[in-house]
Scaffold this active site. Structure first.
Site, PDB file in Angstrom:
ATOM      1  N   ASP A  29       0.860  -1.180   0.000  1.00  0.00           N
ATOM      2  CA  ASP A  29       0.000   0.000   0.000  1.00  0.00           C
ATOM      3  C   ASP A  29       0.895   1.228   0.000  1.00  0.00           C
ATOM      4  O   ASP A  29       1.789   1.352   0.852  1.00  0.00           O
ATOM      5  CB  ASP A  29      -0.894  -0.015   1.245  1.00  0.00           C
ATOM      6  CG  ASP A  29      -1.986   1.034   1.205  1.00  0.00           C
ATOM      7  OD1 ASP A  29      -1.713   2.169   0.762  1.00  0.00           O
ATOM      8  OD2 ASP A  29      -3.109   0.728   1.635  1.00  0.00           O
ATOM      9  N   GLN A  92     -15.305   1.266   1.961  1.00  0.00           N
ATOM     10  CA  GLN A  92     -14.543   0.994   0.749  1.00  0.00           C
ATOM     11  C   GLN A  92     -14.217   2.313   0.052  1.00  0.00           C
ATOM     12  O   GLN A  92     -15.109   3.120  -0.203  1.00  0.00           O
ATOM     13  CB  GLN A  92     -15.343   0.089  -0.191  1.00  0.00           C
ATOM     14  CG  GLN A  92     -14.577  -0.330  -1.430  1.00  0.00           C
ATOM     15  CD  GLN A  92     -15.389  -1.267  -2.317  1.00  0.00           C
ATOM     16  OE1 GLN A  92     -16.614  -1.371  -2.198  1.00  0.00           O
ATOM     17  NE2 GLN A  92     -14.705  -1.964  -3.211  1.00  0.00           N
ATOM     18  N   HIS A  98     -10.753  -5.790  -2.804  1.00  0.00           N
ATOM     19  CA  HIS A  98      -9.427  -5.965  -2.229  1.00  0.00           C
ATOM     20  C   HIS A  98      -9.535  -6.091  -0.723  1.00  0.00           C
ATOM     21  O   HIS A  98     -10.577  -5.812  -0.134  1.00  0.00           O
ATOM     22  CB  HIS A  98      -8.516  -4.779  -2.581  1.00  0.00           C
ATOM     23  CG  HIS A  98      -8.922  -3.483  -1.956  1.00  0.00           C
ATOM     24  ND1 HIS A  98     -10.006  -2.751  -2.409  1.00  0.00           N
ATOM     25  CD2 HIS A  98      -8.396  -2.786  -0.928  1.00  0.00           C
ATOM     26  CE1 HIS A  98     -10.123  -1.649  -1.687  1.00  0.00           C
ATOM     27  NE2 HIS A  98      -9.162  -1.652  -0.761  1.00  0.00           N
ATOM     28  N   HIS A 100      -6.974  -5.538   2.984  1.00  0.00           N
ATOM     29  CA  HIS A 100      -5.741  -5.023   3.573  1.00  0.00           C
ATOM     30  C   HIS A 100      -5.170  -6.072   4.513  1.00  0.00           C
ATOM     31  O   HIS A 100      -5.912  -6.665   5.300  1.00  0.00           O
ATOM     32  CB  HIS A 100      -6.020  -3.770   4.412  1.00  0.00           C
ATOM     33  CG  HIS A 100      -6.515  -2.611   3.622  1.00  0.00           C
ATOM     34  ND1 HIS A 100      -5.715  -1.535   3.317  1.00  0.00           N
ATOM     35  CD2 HIS A 100      -7.721  -2.347   3.076  1.00  0.00           C
ATOM     36  CE1 HIS A 100      -6.417  -0.653   2.628  1.00  0.00           C
ATOM     37  NE2 HIS A 100      -7.635  -1.136   2.458  1.00  0.00           N
TER      38      HIS A 100
END
Length: 134
Positions: A29, A92, A98, A100
């Site tokens: 990230d 979101q 996705h 994390h």
């Protein structure tokens, strides 16, 4: 609409890849909350978990499991949060499925809070009865 993650997966935007297979792409990230913060995205541009096929969803979690173990070994966090959010009301921020993998430390400033409600067993049974699996 093409998402930023689609551009990352196609190599149009630079990323630091951690893992890739036929169904998922995992990368660091760019907004690291803590060192070792990794995003795991489906290669197909599903918007939410509810849009995804089970194979892609399962592949995303398998990758997250492997990555969480590697992050634990590499960064020795006090904990790991695996977070998957759907739609803006669900937190979101990128409309591409996705999750994390977020290494956590006491006092790191990350908070996840909500008002706890305790409706009782009868209401819980009523809620459960409404959930019909296909």
């Amino acid at each position: 609409m093409t998402t930023v993650f689609e551009k990352i997966i196609r190599g149009e935007i630079p990323s630091v890849k951690v893992y890739e297979d036929d169904l998922v792409y995992a990368f660091m990230d760019a907004g690291q909350v803590n060192p070792g913060h990794v995003l795991v995205a489906t290669k197909k541009p599903y918007e939410t978990l509810m849009d995804a096929d089970e194979e892609s969803a399962a592949a995303m979690m398998r990758a997250a499991c492997r990555i969480a173990k590697a992050v634990q070994k590499a960064f020795q966090p006090e904990g790991v949060t695996v977070l998957q959010a759907n739609r803006p009301a669900g937190w979101q921020t990128v409309p591409h499925l996705h999750l994390h993998v977020l290494p956590r430390f006491h006092g790191d400033g990350v908070e996840l809070t909500w008002p706890r409600k305790e409706p009782g067993m009868d209401k819980l049974r009523e809620y459960a009865a409404r959930i019909v699996l296909d």
